[in-house]
Design an enzyme around this catalytic site. Structure first.
Site, PDB file in Angstrom:
ATOM      1  N   CYS A  16     -28.630 -14.430 -10.573  1.00 39.51           N
ATOM      2  CA  CYS A  16     -28.663 -15.741 -10.848  1.00 39.51           C
ATOM      3  C   CYS A  16     -29.390 -16.227 -12.248  1.00 39.51           C
ATOM      4  CB  CYS A  16     -29.321 -16.542  -9.712  1.00 39.51           C
ATOM      5  SG  CYS A  16     -28.998 -18.253  -9.626  1.00 39.51           S
TER       6      CYS A  16
ATOM      7  N   ASP B 294     -31.047 -19.045 -12.469  1.00 35.91           N
ATOM      8  CA  ASP B 294     -32.513 -19.655 -12.076  1.00 35.91           C
ATOM      9  C   ASP B 294     -33.685 -19.010 -12.927  1.00 35.91           C
ATOM     10  OD1 ASP B 294     -34.676 -20.081 -10.261  1.00 35.91           O
ATOM     11  OD2 ASP B 294     -33.222 -21.091  -8.886  1.00 35.91           O
TER      12      ASP B 294
ATOM     13  N   ARG C 103     -36.504 -18.851 -12.086  1.00 35.48           N
ATOM     14  CA  ARG C 103     -37.518 -18.264 -11.197  1.00 35.48           C
ATOM     15  C   ARG C 103     -37.396 -16.974 -10.812  1.00 35.48           C
ATOM     16  NH1 ARG C 103     -36.761 -22.968  -6.742  1.00 35.48           N
ATOM     17  NH2 ARG C 103     -34.895 -22.316  -7.120  1.00 35.48           N
TER      18      ARG C 103
ATOM     19  N   HIS D 107     -30.770 -15.097  -4.083  1.00 33.22           N
ATOM     20  CA  HIS D 107     -32.323 -15.354  -3.856  1.00 33.22           C
ATOM     21  C   HIS D 107     -32.198 -16.476  -2.948  1.00 33.22           C
ATOM     22  CE1 HIS D 107     -32.125 -19.109  -6.641  1.00 33.22           C
ATOM     23  NE2 HIS D 107     -31.458 -18.219  -7.011  1.00 33.22           N
TER      24      HIS D 107
ATOM     25  N   CYS E 286     -31.442 -21.458  -3.944  1.00 34.82           N
ATOM     26  CA  CYS E 286     -30.432 -21.420  -4.749  1.00 34.82           C
ATOM     27  C   CYS E 286     -29.673 -22.509  -5.079  1.00 34.82           C
ATOM     28  CB  CYS E 286     -29.594 -19.879  -4.846  1.00 34.82           C
ATOM     29  SG  CYS E 286     -28.274 -19.745  -6.271  1.00 34.82           S
TER      30      CYS E 286
HETATM   31 ZN   LIG Z   1     -29.650 -19.278  -7.867  1.00 30.04          ZN
END
Ligand SMILES: [Zn+2]
Length: 221
Positions: free
Chosen positions: A50, A52, A54, A111, A114
């Site tokens: 992803c 993202d 993090r 994860h 999300c």
């Molecule tokens: Zn995500």
């Protein structure tokens, strides 16, 4: 050269990080990177992760330059195999990793918490997202939200439903990977394996899809 006095702090941090990277990989132990430059890359692993901030796959797995070929998109989705001449970013990265680099392993890495999965939940729940591209993208796995219907068991803990949908979406991406003819060919020949991983952001735990690609089990770290 010192930073321009108006360099924003977020950018200045990146530049000093780049300096630290250069010190480590070009001055203190330059051999591995020099080899990667002269011999080229030959990563054994493709990670579909992803976007993202993090869950950077290289950071959470403590990987080194050259270890991972990575494609990142919203909610780490693998689109269905459609070879119709349309420009397709994720599919072309997968093709390069498999057919040109010859990776041995593909990991679809999802994860918790999300935003892409939340957008899918909102969209399939009838909420207008007001975005240009996100709804049609996450709709690719809309059926996974239907597989985990809203029910009283989730009312106290909506994140539990998001987790199940996120994991179903990983399984759907694995299913799509199997439809790529040059992937399935290699899986059958035993030269490529496919894995679904799900990272629990709250606890730093890793869950992996079982071999039948139907469920997830916690990995001992
Ligand atoms: Zn995500």
């Amino acid at each position: 050269m010192p930073h321009h006095p108006n360099t924003p702090p977020a950018i200045a941090r990146l530049i000093s990080g780049m300096r630290a990277f250069r010190t480590t990989y070009y001055e203190q132990r330059p051999e591995p990177l020099r080899r990667l430059v002269t011999a080229g890359q030959s990563p054994e692993v493709l990670v579909i992760a992803c976007s993202d901030s993090r869950v950077d796959p290289a950071i959470i797995t403590n990987a080194e330059p050259g270890d991972l070929f990575v494609v990142r998109n919203v909610a780490n989705l693998v689109p269905p195999y459609v070879a119709d001449g349309t420009a397709r970013g994720t599919s072309s990265a997968i093709e390069f990793a498999v057919r040109d680099l010859g990776v041995r392993h593909i990991i679809v890495l999802g994860h918790s918490r999300c935003g892409g999965i939340q957008a899918l939940i909102d969209h399939t729940g009838g909420k207008a997202l007001g975005r240009d591209f996100i709804a049609p993208w996450v709709s690719m796995v809309a059926h996974t939200a239907a597989q985990v219907p809203r029910g009283p068991e989730f009312s106290a803990d909506p994140e539990r439903r998001a987790r199940q949908i996120g994991q179903h979406a990983i399984l759907a991406s694995l299913k799509n990977l199997h439809e790529f003819p040059w992937i399935e060919e290699r899986v059958k020949a035993g030269t490529l394996d496919l894995r679904g991983w799900w990272f629990d952001l709250e606890h730093g735990e890793l869950w992996a899809a079982t071999v039948d690609e139907k469920d997830f089990a916690k990995v001992a770290l």
